[in-house]
Design a protein around this motif. Structure first.
Motif, PDB file in Angstrom:
ATOM      1  N   ASP A  90       2.362   9.151  -6.447  1.00  0.00           N
ATOM      2  CA  ASP A  90       2.749  10.542  -6.230  1.00  0.00           C
ATOM      3  C   ASP A  90       4.062  10.912  -6.901  1.00  0.00           C
ATOM      4  O   ASP A  90       4.402  12.076  -7.002  1.00  0.00           O
TER       5      ASP A  90
ATOM      6  N   ARG B 151       1.205   4.085  -3.073  1.00  0.00           N
ATOM      7  CA  ARG B 151       0.965   5.527  -2.847  1.00  0.00           C
ATOM      8  C   ARG B 151       2.164   6.355  -3.286  1.00  0.00           C
ATOM      9  O   ARG B 151       2.017   7.391  -3.942  1.00  0.00           O
ATOM     10  N   GLN B 152       3.357   5.896  -2.916  1.00  0.00           N
ATOM     11  CA  GLN B 152       4.564   6.647  -3.301  1.00  0.00           C
ATOM     12  C   GLN B 152       4.695   6.715  -4.813  1.00  0.00           C
ATOM     13  O   GLN B 152       5.062   7.750  -5.368  1.00  0.00           O
TER      14      GLN B 152
ATOM     15  N   GLU C 185      -9.136   5.422  -3.236  1.00  0.00           N
ATOM     16  CA  GLU C 185      -8.188   6.536  -3.395  1.00  0.00           C
ATOM     17  C   GLU C 185      -7.765   6.664  -4.856  1.00  0.00           C
ATOM     18  O   GLU C 185      -7.744   7.746  -5.420  1.00  0.00           O
ATOM     19  N   VAL C 186      -7.386   5.525  -5.453  1.00  0.00           N
ATOM     20  CA  VAL C 186      -6.935   5.523  -6.853  1.00  0.00           C
ATOM     21  C   VAL C 186      -8.064   6.018  -7.750  1.00  0.00           C
ATOM     22  O   VAL C 186      -7.872   6.875  -8.601  1.00  0.00           O
TER      23      VAL C 186
ATOM     24  N   LEU D  39      -7.496   1.886  -0.526  1.00  0.00           N
ATOM     25  CA  LEU D  39      -6.558   2.314  -1.562  1.00  0.00           C
ATOM     26  C   LEU D  39      -7.219   2.316  -2.947  1.00  0.00           C
ATOM     27  O   LEU D  39      -6.945   3.188  -3.772  1.00  0.00           O
TER      28      LEU D  39
ATOM     29  N   ARG E 266      -8.637   9.829  -7.661  1.00  0.00           N
ATOM     30  CA  ARG E 266      -7.534  10.765  -7.956  1.00  0.00           C
ATOM     31  C   ARG E 266      -7.794  11.494  -9.272  1.00  0.00           C
ATOM     32  O   ARG E 266      -8.208  10.891 -10.253  1.00  0.00           O
TER      33      ARG E 266
ATOM     34  N   ILE F 182       0.843  -1.200   0.000  1.00  0.00           N
ATOM     35  CA  ILE F 182       0.000   0.000   0.000  1.00  0.00           C
ATOM     36  C   ILE F 182       0.878   1.250   0.000  1.00  0.00           C
ATOM     37  O   ILE F 182       0.667   2.178  -0.792  1.00  0.00           O
ATOM     38  N   ARG F 183       1.897   1.263   0.856  1.00  0.00           N
ATOM     39  CA  ARG F 183       2.803   2.418   0.911  1.00  0.00           C
ATOM     40  C   ARG F 183       3.513   2.606  -0.423  1.00  0.00           C
ATOM     41  O   ARG F 183       3.641   3.727  -0.928  1.00  0.00           O
TER      42      ARG F 183
END
Length: 195
Positions: A136, A132-133, A159-160, A156, A163, A128-129
């Protein structure tokens, strides 16, 4: 201005096949492609699990049908339906791919494949981290797949989906053969804007 492209649609509609076709087209046009797919594993005509397969062909277990003989030996078991997720195997194969994204010389445009961001993969906090990185970061364009919303929303995934820099294509049996050109055109646009 889209930076990333994600496909969604019902299971078995052909999202992974489309991702693979898009990658073949990208590679033949000189774009670097890295990342991984999720592939069904079948034995005797029945699905017994899923493997993670890197773009370069390395393969590892993602999940298998629970086999009652292979009890979990006291470690926490992650399950989705009848499948037991092999988190160490998934992380060992998928996570290094994320770490290598930034290690390019910067002159080559890259597409990073994440197929898929789904329930099984989301048991991994490190994954997940990393996703996200990567979303971005400006170093690559992501071509990924996410499940269609069903039941409890997956953090997640939502979130995607929400965006502004992500274009989501919904794949159906009706459009799956025609949609490839749109996906490729959008990816080429995204690539113009990655540094």
């Amino acid at each position: 201005m889209f930076k990333h492209v994600f496909l969604t649609g019902p299971p078995g509609v052909g999202k992974t096949t489309l991702v693979q076709k898009a990658c073949e087209a990208l590679v033949s046009s000189g774009v670097g492609v890295e990342g991984f797919y999720t592939e069904e594993v079948r034995e005797g005509g029945r699905r017994v699990g899923f493997d993670v397969v890197t773009v370069t062909g390395e393969r590892g277990h993602l999940s298998r049908i629970r086999d009652n003989a292979g009890a979990s030996h006291g470690r926490r078991e992650y399950t989705v339906g009848q499948y037991v997720v092999d988190l160490p195997s998934f992380e060992n194969l998928a996570l290094p791919l994320f770490r290598n994204i930034g290690s390019t010389d910067g002159s080559t445009r890259k597409v990073f494949v994440i197929d898929e961001i789904g329930k099984m993969e989301l048991f991994s906090q490190s994954f997940i981290r990393a996703v996200r990185q990567t979303l971005d970061s400006s170093s690559c364009t992501i071509l990924g797949t996410i499940p269609i919303p069903k039941g409890k929303p997956l953090g997640l995934v939502e979130e995607v989906r929400s965006r502004r820099d992500v274009k989501v294509f919904t794949v159906s049996k009706e459009n799956r053969n025609a949609i490839l050109q749109d996906i490729l055109a959008t990816l080429q646009e995204c690539l113009k804007h990655t540094t």
